[in-house]
Design a protein around this motif. Structure first.
Motif, PDB file in Angstrom:
ATOM      1  N   ALA A 120       0.764  -1.337  -0.151  1.00 63.34           N
ATOM      2  CA  ALA A 120      -0.009   0.214   0.095  1.00 63.34           C
ATOM      3  C   ALA A 120       0.862   1.339  -0.032  1.00 63.34           C
ATOM      4  O   ALA A 120       0.613   2.072  -0.662  1.00 63.34           O
ATOM      5  CB  ALA A 120      -0.914  -0.136   1.126  1.00 63.34           C
ATOM      6  N   ALA A 121       1.942   1.180   0.769  1.00 61.16           N
ATOM      7  CA  ALA A 121       2.741   2.427   0.737  1.00 61.16           C
ATOM      8  C   ALA A 121       3.445   2.571  -0.522  1.00 61.16           C
ATOM      9  O   ALA A 121       3.719   3.753  -0.754  1.00 61.16           O
ATOM     10  CB  ALA A 121       3.812   2.299   1.849  1.00 61.16           C
ATOM     11  N   ALA A 122       3.833   1.688  -1.009  1.00 60.18           N
ATOM     12  CA  ALA A 122       4.669   1.696  -2.622  1.00 60.18           C
ATOM     13  C   ALA A 122       3.677   2.146  -3.627  1.00 60.18           C
ATOM     14  O   ALA A 122       4.149   2.752  -4.348  1.00 60.18           O
ATOM     15  CB  ALA A 122       5.146   0.116  -2.728  1.00 60.18           C
ATOM     16  N   GLN A 123       2.465   1.515  -3.488  1.00 54.05           N
ATOM     17  CA  GLN A 123       1.480   2.018  -4.635  1.00 54.05           C
ATOM     18  C   GLN A 123       0.994   3.685  -4.311  1.00 54.05           C
ATOM     19  O   GLN A 123       1.166   4.436  -5.368  1.00 54.05           O
ATOM     20  CB  GLN A 123       0.259   1.299  -4.328  1.00 54.05           C
ATOM     21  CG  GLN A 123       0.469  -0.121  -4.721  1.00 54.05           C
ATOM     22  CD  GLN A 123      -1.263  -1.068  -4.426  1.00 54.05           C
ATOM     23  OE1 GLN A 123      -1.224  -2.018  -5.568  1.00 54.05           O
ATOM     24  NE2 GLN A 123      -1.871  -0.546  -3.592  1.00 54.05           N
ATOM     25  N   MET A 124       1.013   3.881  -2.961  1.00 55.69           N
ATOM     26  CA  MET A 124       0.739   5.482  -2.651  1.00 55.69           C
ATOM     27  C   MET A 124       1.909   6.289  -3.444  1.00 55.69           C
ATOM     28  O   MET A 124       1.536   7.419  -3.966  1.00 55.69           O
ATOM     29  CB  MET A 124       0.752   5.813  -1.123  1.00 55.69           C
ATOM     30  CG  MET A 124      -0.028   7.198  -0.880  1.00 55.69           C
ATOM     31  SD  MET A 124      -0.291   7.481   0.726  1.00 55.69           S
ATOM     32  CE  MET A 124      -1.703   6.153   0.924  1.00 55.69           C
ATOM     33  N   HIS A 125       2.975   5.933  -3.023  1.00 61.70           N
ATOM     34  CA  HIS A 125       4.234   6.655  -3.647  1.00 61.70           C
ATOM     35  C   HIS A 125       4.414   6.555  -5.120  1.00 61.70           C
ATOM     36  O   HIS A 125       4.760   7.669  -5.658  1.00 61.70           O
ATOM     37  CB  HIS A 125       5.621   5.968  -3.006  1.00 61.70           C
ATOM     38  CG  HIS A 125       6.637   6.836  -3.172  1.00 61.70           C
ATOM     39  ND1 HIS A 125       7.475   6.486  -4.307  1.00 61.70           N
ATOM     40  CD2 HIS A 125       7.358   8.062  -2.664  1.00 61.70           C
ATOM     41  CE1 HIS A 125       8.427   7.433  -4.462  1.00 61.70           C
ATOM     42  NE2 HIS A 125       8.360   8.543  -3.377  1.00 61.70           N
ATOM     43  N   GLN A 126       4.085   5.362  -5.665  1.00 64.01           N
ATOM     44  CA  GLN A 126       4.114   5.198  -7.042  1.00 64.01           C
ATOM     45  C   GLN A 126       2.994   5.835  -7.790  1.00 64.01           C
ATOM     46  O   GLN A 126       3.171   6.269  -8.956  1.00 64.01           O
ATOM     47  CB  GLN A 126       4.213   3.951  -7.280  1.00 64.01           C
ATOM     48  CG  GLN A 126       4.381   3.591  -8.969  1.00 64.01           C
ATOM     49  CD  GLN A 126       5.822   3.285  -9.293  1.00 64.01           C
ATOM     50  OE1 GLN A 126       6.617   3.566  -8.451  1.00 64.01           O
ATOM     51  NE2 GLN A 126       6.010   3.213 -10.679  1.00 64.01           N
ATOM     52  N   GLY A 127       1.871   6.143  -7.054  1.00 61.04           N
ATOM     53  CA  GLY A 127       0.833   6.657  -7.682  1.00 61.04           C
ATOM     54  C   GLY A 127       0.208   5.652  -8.918  1.00 61.04           C
ATOM     55  O   GLY A 127      -0.326   6.086  -9.644  1.00 61.04           O
ATOM     56  N   ALA A 128       0.417   4.269  -8.507  1.00 59.08           N
ATOM     57  CA  ALA A 128      -0.024   3.294  -9.452  1.00 59.08           C
ATOM     58  C   ALA A 128      -0.368   1.987  -8.632  1.00 59.08           C
ATOM     59  O   ALA A 128       0.257   1.798  -7.705  1.00 59.08           O
ATOM     60  CB  ALA A 128       0.649   3.042 -10.553  1.00 59.08           C
ATOM     61  N   GLU A 129      -1.275   1.172  -9.209  1.00 56.98           N
ATOM     62  CA  GLU A 129      -1.416  -0.113  -8.844  1.00 56.98           C
ATOM     63  C   GLU A 129      -0.353  -1.169  -9.026  1.00 56.98           C
ATOM     64  O   GLU A 129       0.207  -1.020  -9.980  1.00 56.98           O
ATOM     65  CB  GLU A 129      -2.689  -0.827  -9.317  1.00 56.98           C
ATOM     66  CG  GLU A 129      -3.164  -1.915  -8.634  1.00 56.98           C
ATOM     67  CD  GLU A 129      -4.587  -2.628  -8.966  1.00 56.98           C
ATOM     68  OE1 GLU A 129      -5.065  -3.758  -8.705  1.00 56.98           O
ATOM     69  OE2 GLU A 129      -5.181  -1.693  -9.831  1.00 56.98           O
ATOM     70  N   LEU A 130       0.267  -1.809  -7.761  1.00 59.14           N
ATOM     71  CA  LEU A 130       1.021  -2.713  -8.006  1.00 59.14           C
ATOM     72  C   LEU A 130       0.655  -4.100  -7.811  1.00 59.14           C
ATOM     73  O   LEU A 130       0.141  -4.412  -6.637  1.00 59.14           O
ATOM     74  CB  LEU A 130       2.473  -2.364  -7.063  1.00 59.14           C
ATOM     75  CG  LEU A 130       2.699  -0.969  -7.141  1.00 59.14           C
ATOM     76  CD1 LEU A 130       3.957  -0.636  -6.043  1.00 59.14           C
ATOM     77  CD2 LEU A 130       3.676  -1.026  -8.613  1.00 59.14           C
ATOM     78  N   ASN A 131       0.664  -4.959  -8.938  1.00 55.64           N
ATOM     79  CA  ASN A 131      -0.017  -6.355  -8.639  1.00 55.64           C
ATOM     80  C   ASN A 131       0.694  -7.485  -8.145  1.00 55.64           C
ATOM     81  O   ASN A 131       0.207  -8.387  -7.622  1.00 55.64           O
ATOM     82  CB  ASN A 131      -0.757  -6.813 -10.077  1.00 55.64           C
ATOM     83  CG  ASN A 131      -1.795  -5.680 -10.277  1.00 55.64           C
ATOM     84  OD1 ASN A 131      -2.751  -5.240  -9.536  1.00 55.64           O
ATOM     85  ND2 ASN A 131      -1.804  -5.309 -11.594  1.00 55.64           N
ATOM     86  N   GLU A 132       2.026  -7.455  -8.413  1.00 55.69           N
ATOM     87  CA  GLU A 132       2.981  -8.410  -8.219  1.00 55.69           C
ATOM     88  C   GLU A 132       3.978  -8.107  -6.942  1.00 55.69           C
ATOM     89  O   GLU A 132       4.399  -6.735  -7.147  1.00 55.69           O
ATOM     90  CB  GLU A 132       3.690  -9.078  -9.258  1.00 55.69           C
ATOM     91  CG  GLU A 132       2.750  -9.384 -10.375  1.00 55.69           C
ATOM     92  CD  GLU A 132       2.042 -10.718 -10.076  1.00 55.69           C
ATOM     93  OE1 GLU A 132       2.364 -11.432  -9.414  1.00 55.69           O
ATOM     94  OE2 GLU A 132       0.980 -10.788 -10.680  1.00 55.69           O
ATOM     95  N   ASP A 133       4.403  -9.013  -6.322  1.00 53.61           N
ATOM     96  CA  ASP A 133       5.740  -8.761  -5.163  1.00 53.61           C
ATOM     97  C   ASP A 133       6.929  -8.011  -6.057  1.00 53.61           C
ATOM     98  O   ASP A 133       7.398  -6.944  -5.482  1.00 53.61           O
ATOM     99  CB  ASP A 133       6.041  -9.895  -4.432  1.00 53.61           C
ATOM    100  CG  ASP A 133       4.898 -10.566  -3.697  1.00 53.61           C
ATOM    101  OD1 ASP A 133       4.008  -9.675  -3.410  1.00 53.61           O
ATOM    102  OD2 ASP A 133       5.273 -11.531  -3.321  1.00 53.61           O
ATOM    103  N   ILE A 134       7.214  -8.347  -7.226  1.00 54.08           N
ATOM    104  CA  ILE A 134       8.307  -7.781  -7.857  1.00 54.08           C
ATOM    105  C   ILE A 134       8.142  -6.374  -8.319  1.00 54.08           C
ATOM    106  O   ILE A 134       9.041  -5.483  -8.339  1.00 54.08           O
ATOM    107  CB  ILE A 134       8.612  -8.599  -8.998  1.00 54.08           C
ATOM    108  CG1 ILE A 134      10.128  -8.129  -9.820  1.00 54.08           C
ATOM    109  CG2 ILE A 134       7.841  -8.767 -10.051  1.00 54.08           C
ATOM    110  CD1 ILE A 134      11.226  -7.841  -8.867  1.00 54.08           C
ATOM    111  N   GLU A 135       6.980  -5.923  -8.621  1.00 55.27           N
ATOM    112  CA  GLU A 135       6.635  -4.718  -8.781  1.00 55.27           C
ATOM    113  C   GLU A 135       6.686  -3.890  -7.782  1.00 55.27           C
ATOM    114  O   GLU A 135       7.283  -2.637  -7.761  1.00 55.27           O
ATOM    115  CB  GLU A 135       4.993  -4.678  -9.629  1.00 55.27           C
ATOM    116  CG  GLU A 135       4.792  -5.303 -10.843  1.00 55.27           C
ATOM    117  CD  GLU A 135       3.298  -5.206 -11.380  1.00 55.27           C
ATOM    118  OE1 GLU A 135       3.209  -4.794 -12.313  1.00 55.27           O
ATOM    119  OE2 GLU A 135       2.609  -5.388 -10.472  1.00 55.27           O
ATOM    120  N   VAL A 136       6.423  -4.461  -6.434  1.00 50.07           N
ATOM    121  CA  VAL A 136       6.385  -3.638  -5.350  1.00 50.07           C
ATOM    122  C   VAL A 136       7.975  -3.436  -4.997  1.00 50.07           C
ATOM    123  O   VAL A 136       8.414  -2.405  -4.716  1.00 50.07           O
ATOM    124  CB  VAL A 136       5.761  -4.379  -4.074  1.00 50.07           C
ATOM    125  CG1 VAL A 136       5.901  -3.583  -2.736  1.00 50.07           C
ATOM    126  CG2 VAL A 136       4.358  -4.463  -4.512  1.00 50.07           C
TER     127      VAL A 136
END
Length: 265
Positions: free
Chosen positions: A238-254
């Motif tokens: 959730a923190a990574a998505q908020m900073h990225q401003g995009a949905e992250l679906n996989e652990d590698i994307e996070v």
């Protein structure tokens, strides 16, 4: 069992010194002078040098050390430039025997920071073996962080960290930079409500105020506080998505988002 101590070098490097009686092995000697000083003070013989990757702050002292200790064996990753003409090239799964230290080490390929980066892991032979298991991981895993991706990909580093995270929790982690305090500041930005992280931040602050190294860490501790080993958790995502401003679906994307975030932190 061997004794392990840090030799400070440059601004924030640690050259790890492993000794047993008057025998010594060093890990990632980026410069020779502080190593030679300690060897002389403690009347030690240098038997071997372990290299995790080719960066100069990890290999720069090899040539000078071999000029003084030509019998010393040099072990280094096979996939990277060898820092010594007669060095022993290592691949994933190879075994390194250090009989002078009564130590058997397994080689683990952990690409990401560099393409050929390796780590050295000594497993506990039995429950009566004090001080084991232990890990010398160079610039792959830091306390509270991981190495920058100078050559490898996020997928490679994520996989490498996953391998290390599967080692026993009690494994002592000997990385090669005193980055802990700044790494934990980033982890706190990602997980401000992590109670184990808060406790570790306080302990590290006390150690640094006293000028004491924060290392070694442990695999169990890193799994509790290091966000780069926690990309699978909902709060970190959730923190990574908020900073990225995009949905992250996989652990590698996070993980990749965390690494980019840390690069600019």
């Amino acid at each position: 069992m061997p004794n392990i101590s840090p030799i400070p070098a440059f601004q924030d490097n640690y050259i790890w010194l492993i000794t047993n009686n008057n025998h010594a092995v060093v890990v990632d000697p980026g410069t020779a002078a502080p190593v030679e000083r300690v060897l002389a003070e403690r009347q030690l013989t240098l038997d071997a040098i372990l290299i995790t990757h080719h960066h100069h702050d990890h290999t720069g002292g090899v040539e000078a050390l071999l000029a003084r200790w030509p019998q010393a064996r040099v072990y280094a990753p096979a996939a990277e430039p060898m820092p010594a003409a007669n060095g022993i090239a290592l691949h994933d799964g190879d075994k390194v025997s250090l009989p002078e230290l009564a130590l058997e080490i397994e080689v683990m390929a952990v690409p990401g920071h560099t393409l050929g980066h390796i780590a050295y892991y000594a497993a506990a032979q039995d429950q009566a073996a004090p001080g084991l298991p232990l890990l010398f991981c160079g610039d792959t895993l830091f306390s509270g962080g991981c190495g920058r991706l100078f050559e490898g990909t996020p997928a490679q580093m994520h996989h490498s960290l996953g391998r290390l995270a599967r080692l026993p929790d009690q494994t002592r982690v000997y990385c090669t930079h005193e980055y802990t305090q700044s790494n934990l500041a980033f982890c706190h930005a990602v997980e401000p409500n992590n109670p184990e992280l808060k406790k570790y931040l306080q302990n590290v602050a006390k150690l640094r105020q006293q000028g004491v190294p924060t290392l070694p860490s442990s695999i169990g501790l890193e799994k509790a506080v290091n966000v780069f080993l926690r990309a699978h958790l909902a709060g970190v995502r959730a923190a990574a998505q908020m900073h990225q401003g995009a949905e992250l679906n996989e652990d590698i994307e996070v993980f990749a988002a965390l690494r980019r975030w840390k690069d600019d932190f």
